[in-house]
Write an enzyme that holds these catalytic residues in place. Sequence first.
Site, PDB file in Angstrom:
ATOM      1  N   TYR A 145       1.155   7.376  14.499  1.00  0.00           N
ATOM      2  CA  TYR A 145       2.297   7.978  15.201  1.00  0.00           C
ATOM      3  C   TYR A 145       3.355   6.931  15.524  1.00  0.00           C
ATOM      4  O   TYR A 145       4.532   7.246  15.640  1.00  0.00           O
ATOM      5  CB  TYR A 145       1.834   8.740  16.450  1.00  0.00           C
TER       6      TYR A 145
ATOM      7  N   HIS B 244      -4.472  10.359   0.249  1.00  0.00           N
ATOM      8  CA  HIS B 244      -3.871  10.944   1.448  1.00  0.00           C
ATOM      9  C   HIS B 244      -2.885   9.991   2.111  1.00  0.00           C
ATOM     10  O   HIS B 244      -1.740  10.344   2.367  1.00  0.00           O
ATOM     11  CB  HIS B 244      -4.968  11.349   2.429  1.00  0.00           C
ATOM     12  N   PHE B 245      -3.311   8.745   2.388  1.00  0.00           N
ATOM     13  CA  PHE B 245      -2.380   7.938   3.183  1.00  0.00           C
ATOM     14  C   PHE B 245      -1.254   7.339   2.357  1.00  0.00           C
ATOM     15  O   PHE B 245      -0.286   6.863   2.920  1.00  0.00           O
ATOM     16  CB  PHE B 245      -3.091   6.914   4.078  1.00  0.00           C
ATOM     17  N   HIS B 246      -1.352   7.389   1.024  1.00  0.00           N
ATOM     18  CA  HIS B 246      -0.158   7.014   0.268  1.00  0.00           C
ATOM     19  C   HIS B 246       0.893   8.125   0.337  1.00  0.00           C
ATOM     20  O   HIS B 246       2.076   7.864   0.166  1.00  0.00           O
ATOM     21  CB  HIS B 246      -0.487   6.650  -1.176  1.00  0.00           C
TER      22      HIS B 246
ATOM     23  N   HIS C 141      -5.821   5.261  14.977  1.00  0.00           N
ATOM     24  CA  HIS C 141      -5.159   6.521  14.679  1.00  0.00           C
ATOM     25  C   HIS C 141      -3.757   6.599  15.266  1.00  0.00           C
ATOM     26  O   HIS C 141      -2.815   6.852  14.540  1.00  0.00           O
ATOM     27  CB  HIS C 141      -5.960   7.769  15.029  1.00  0.00           C
TER      28      HIS C 141
ATOM     29  N   ARG D 127     -13.588   4.295  -2.130  1.00  0.00           N
ATOM     30  CA  ARG D 127     -12.397   3.465  -1.978  1.00  0.00           C
ATOM     31  C   ARG D 127     -12.815   2.026  -1.704  1.00  0.00           C
ATOM     32  O   ARG D 127     -14.000   1.726  -1.624  1.00  0.00           O
ATOM     33  CB  ARG D 127     -11.517   3.984  -0.847  1.00  0.00           C
ATOM     34  N   ARG D 128     -11.836   1.130  -1.589  1.00  0.00           N
ATOM     35  CA  ARG D 128     -12.080  -0.286  -1.298  1.00  0.00           C
ATOM     36  C   ARG D 128     -13.115  -0.864  -2.241  1.00  0.00           C
ATOM     37  O   ARG D 128     -14.006  -1.601  -1.830  1.00  0.00           O
ATOM     38  CB  ARG D 128     -12.595  -0.455   0.128  1.00  0.00           C
TER      39      ARG D 128
HETATM   40  C1  HEM Z   1       3.604   0.284  -5.941  1.00  0.00           C
HETATM   41  C2  HEM Z   1       3.142   0.931  -4.935  1.00  0.00           C
HETATM   42  C3  HEM Z   1       1.677   0.997  -4.566  1.00  0.00           C
HETATM   43  C4  HEM Z   1       0.568   1.034  -5.374  1.00  0.00           C
HETATM   44  C5  HEM Z   1       0.521   1.036  -6.889  1.00  0.00           C
HETATM   45  C6  HEM Z   1      -0.589   1.092  -4.509  1.00  0.00           C
HETATM   46  C7  HEM Z   1      -1.901   1.144  -4.959  1.00  0.00           C
HETATM   47  C8  HEM Z   1      -3.017   1.162  -4.142  1.00  0.00           C
HETATM   48  C9  HEM Z   1      -4.375   1.342  -4.583  1.00  0.00           C
HETATM   49  C10 HEM Z   1      -4.817   1.560  -6.021  1.00  0.00           C
HETATM   50  C11 HEM Z   1      -5.176   1.277  -3.495  1.00  0.00           C
HETATM   51  C12 HEM Z   1      -6.675   1.515  -3.432  1.00  0.00           C
HETATM   52  C13 HEM Z   1      -7.526   0.338  -3.528  1.00  0.00           C
HETATM   53  C14 HEM Z   1      -8.982   0.624  -3.219  1.00  0.00           C
HETATM   54  O1  HEM Z   1      -9.299   1.474  -2.376  1.00  0.00           O
HETATM   55  O2  HEM Z   1      -9.832  -0.031  -3.823  1.00  0.00           O
HETATM   56  C15 HEM Z   1      -4.326   1.059  -2.354  1.00  0.00           C
HETATM   57  C16 HEM Z   1      -4.770   0.928  -1.055  1.00  0.00           C
HETATM   58  C17 HEM Z   1      -3.933   0.957   0.044  1.00  0.00           C
HETATM   59  N1  HEM Z   1      -2.551   1.091   0.050  1.00  0.00           N
HETATM   60 FE1  HEM Z   1      -1.359   1.084  -1.568  1.00  0.00          FE
HETATM   61  N2  HEM Z   1      -0.166   1.099  -3.209  1.00  0.00           N
HETATM   62  C18 HEM Z   1       1.205   1.049  -3.200  1.00  0.00           C
HETATM   63  C19 HEM Z   1       2.037   1.051  -2.092  1.00  0.00           C
HETATM   64  C20 HEM Z   1       1.594   1.193  -0.798  1.00  0.00           C
HETATM   65  C21 HEM Z   1       2.448   1.352   0.341  1.00  0.00           C
HETATM   66  C22 HEM Z   1       3.963   1.416   0.297  1.00  0.00           C
HETATM   67  C23 HEM Z   1       1.634   1.427   1.424  1.00  0.00           C
HETATM   68  C24 HEM Z   1       1.975   1.617   2.874  1.00  0.00           C
HETATM   69  C25 HEM Z   1       3.091   1.405   3.443  1.00  0.00           C
HETATM   70  C26 HEM Z   1       0.273   1.293   0.963  1.00  0.00           C
HETATM   71  C27 HEM Z   1      -0.834   1.275   1.785  1.00  0.00           C
HETATM   72  C28 HEM Z   1      -2.128   1.118   1.350  1.00  0.00           C
HETATM   73  C29 HEM Z   1      -3.263   0.973   2.229  1.00  0.00           C
HETATM   74  C30 HEM Z   1      -3.252   0.952   3.745  1.00  0.00           C
HETATM   75  C31 HEM Z   1      -4.399   0.861   1.409  1.00  0.00           C
HETATM   76  C32 HEM Z   1      -5.847   0.707   1.866  1.00  0.00           C
HETATM   77  C33 HEM Z   1      -6.255  -0.692   1.955  1.00  0.00           C
HETATM   78  C34 HEM Z   1      -7.692  -0.794   2.395  1.00  0.00           C
HETATM   79  O3  HEM Z   1      -8.533   0.007   1.974  1.00  0.00           O
HETATM   80  O4  HEM Z   1      -7.950  -1.697   3.208  1.00  0.00           O
HETATM   81  N3  HEM Z   1       0.284   1.164  -0.391  1.00  0.00           N
HETATM   82  N4  HEM Z   1      -3.000   1.004  -2.767  1.00  0.00           N
HETATM   83 CU   LIG Z   2      -6.526   9.288  12.095  1.00  0.00          CU
END
Ligand code: HEM
Ligand SMILES: [Cu+2]
Lengths: 163, 549
Positions: free
Chosen positions: B230, B377-379, B226, B440-441
């Site tokens: 920050y 949320h985190f996006h 968490h 998710r995931r």
């Molecule tokens: C083109 C831009 C992006 C797209 C289309 C995108 C799309 C996605 C999608 C669809 C997931 C969900 C996958 C799942 O839960 O099965 C995901 C997970 C995630 N995204 Fe992105 N994302 C983008 C950019 C970013 C950026 C800029 C960050 C952070 C700086 C980010 C951080 C994350 C994180 C931390 C997860 C979770 C991974 C996990 O569950 O281990 N994403 N993203």
């Molecule tokens: Cu937290």
Amino acid sequence: MAKNDTTLYLYELAWILPSVALPVGMLAALLVTAFGAHIHLPGQAATLDPAHIDTTSPFDQPGLVEVGVGRYEARIIAGIWFFNPPEIRVPEGSEVTFVGTSRDVIHGLFLPDADVNVMLIPGQVTRITTRFPKAGEYTFICHEYCGLAHHTMAGKVIVEPLE
Amino acid sequence: MAPVVDTDLGAERRLTGAFFLVAFVALFVGVVTGLFQGLSHAGVDLYSWLTPLVKSYYHGLSLHGVMNVLVWTTFFICGFVPFMAARAYQRPLASRALGWATFGLMVVGLLIAGIPLLQNNATVMFTFYPPMKAHWAFYVGLTLVVVGTWLVTLNLVLTHRAWRRQHPKARTPLPAMMALVTFIMWTIASLGLAAEMLVLLIPWSLGWVQGVNPLLARTLFWFTGHPIVYFWLLPVYLSWYTLVPRQAGGRLFSDPMARASFLLFLLLSTPVGFHHQYTDPGIEQGWKLVHTFFTFAVFFPSLLTFFNVVASLEIGARARGGKGLIAWFGKLPWGDPSLAAQVLAMLTFTFGGIGGLINASHSMNLLVHNTTYIVGHFHLTVGTAVTLSFMGITYWLVPVLVGRGLWSRRLALTQAWLWTVGMALFSYALHSLGLQGMPRRTWIAMATYTQPEWGELTPLIGIGGAIMFVSAMLYFLNLLLTWLASQEPAPIPVEFADAVSGPEAAPVFLDRLRPWLVLSAIFIFVAYAPTLIHMILETSANVSGFRVW
Ligand code: HEM
Ligand SMILES: [Cu+2]
Ligand SMILES: [Cu+2]
């Protein structure tokens, strides 16, 4: 200058007070709803050695057990990539306590339609109770990444209508 | 604040530029994998295009998580924050050699971790929960990156000391104080992760010990997991507090309030990790509630920040002729891409903050935990509030670093708006689908339990994601052309903003870190010690490892 300082000070105070009041108010609302609605999270239930899961009670006999009138315990073992048992049947109106654990990696147990959302962690026993007031099929899915076929890991609670 | 003689910081610029290069490569990999995920959710499964590079949806997702939130953020921050500190102190870093050694160590760590990750030997997500077992090099490499961040802390502390010797009576400049607090907070917070790696995961993955306690590892992970948010946010706040007011044409509203909020973050960021473990067994409900309490407490400095920054923007807008209760907002210098990107990031963050309170509420969390709601949320938070702000910062900083003007302001503005619009669609769909029970995931395209009504919103994930991807490509294009082809003259670096209520009015205790550190240690001890001790004593939970991908 002095007057100006006081105005500024009051301004700052005007921002600080709501910044305190808002979280305090929300925390209070949260506590009231949490306790008022009797919402429970899993806590410390029991631990076990996952290597000996098949000989450790109650997981030596996975499945449904009636523990009282209209009350059941569903003992579920998660493992890649299925639940044992994959399906349980209970009558409408039952109260079901899920008692779950994992034999390998971390899994999840998620019944979106019955407010069950818990983790199954190897070595730990998860207990969570819910009710099924309405007949129907309730899917439960593994919602923690557990490997290549994670997206196929699911099961069903079939809630049978009372005659 | 007197202007900095920037020529003196030539070495710092090169170091910052080096960190940024690595960060950009990571973000590039992050958005490419993101695009494939978004399209896959929308029913357009293009993973076959990526073989043999990306072996599965989950391999891609592990790359996406690690590259975006571990590498892009960390490398950007380690480049940006020390540079801001050097400018604020108006002196070079205490040790440039240490600075380069830090960079070298972090790159080596990244390579060591990156090889198994790329080779599908660490498809364990960025959370790497055991007993899923990655190649040992993955854990060792990430640990080296963390050690590198500690060296940044060391360099900042040494720089502060050196400055203090020459200025025994002066107030610590606000940006420098913020830089210091950011890295000290992070160093404390990262101890959980370091312990997880050094005591549990590395010996286990090397085969020196047979088993690992999954719950203990997970708890140590979230000890850091968490507060790491920050670590991403405080550098953004550094920009919002000390640069954006100047870019908006005004002044910071209150310097003492800004200092106070950072100290509160130092105090409250860490004892909150159980809010990621509300649904875990093996942790007493009472202790979860303690962490809920602290989680709401951190909301206090967040609100202080929100009010202070908005008030500063308002000062700027009114100085430019803005009127009315809300209408002044339109008078901000929206033509400046650096400001526009960061104000859009703030707007997005407002929604993210409200959503975060829902996650933090321990009863509401039951509805959304591990659903795509969290992804939505985190996006908004790290994916936009942080990422779009960092992009905004680079719109002035990269030109300063390379000594040429931004290639195209218009392209940069388009990029910032596209990201915001794409993100709005993308995250709206993910929030709603999460409330409908979509996990998710999960490789949703192949899931055996997809619900027909999900199909109404999944296309939006693909459309929003594609818009974000295009935006990211425009971003890289603009930076690349700035570096290689721009004919525009080098810009003057943005200067730090003055404050309406200046540091003279701040009580001196806002400059002393030690009492806050002691209090912070006490809070962490109270919130964690009983549960951790209980878990450590639990010997039955010793699990060997699995490779499940
Ligand atoms: C083109 C831009 C992006 C797209 C289309 C995108 C799309 C996605 C999608 C669809 C997931 C969900 C996958 C799942 O839960 O099965 C995901 C997970 C995630 N995204 Fe992105 N994302 C983008 C950019 C970013 C950026 C800029 C960050 C952070 C700086 C980010 C951080 C994350 C994180 C931390 C997860 C979770 C991974 C996990 O569950 O281990 N994403 N993203
Ligand atoms: Cu937290
Ligand atoms: Cu799973």
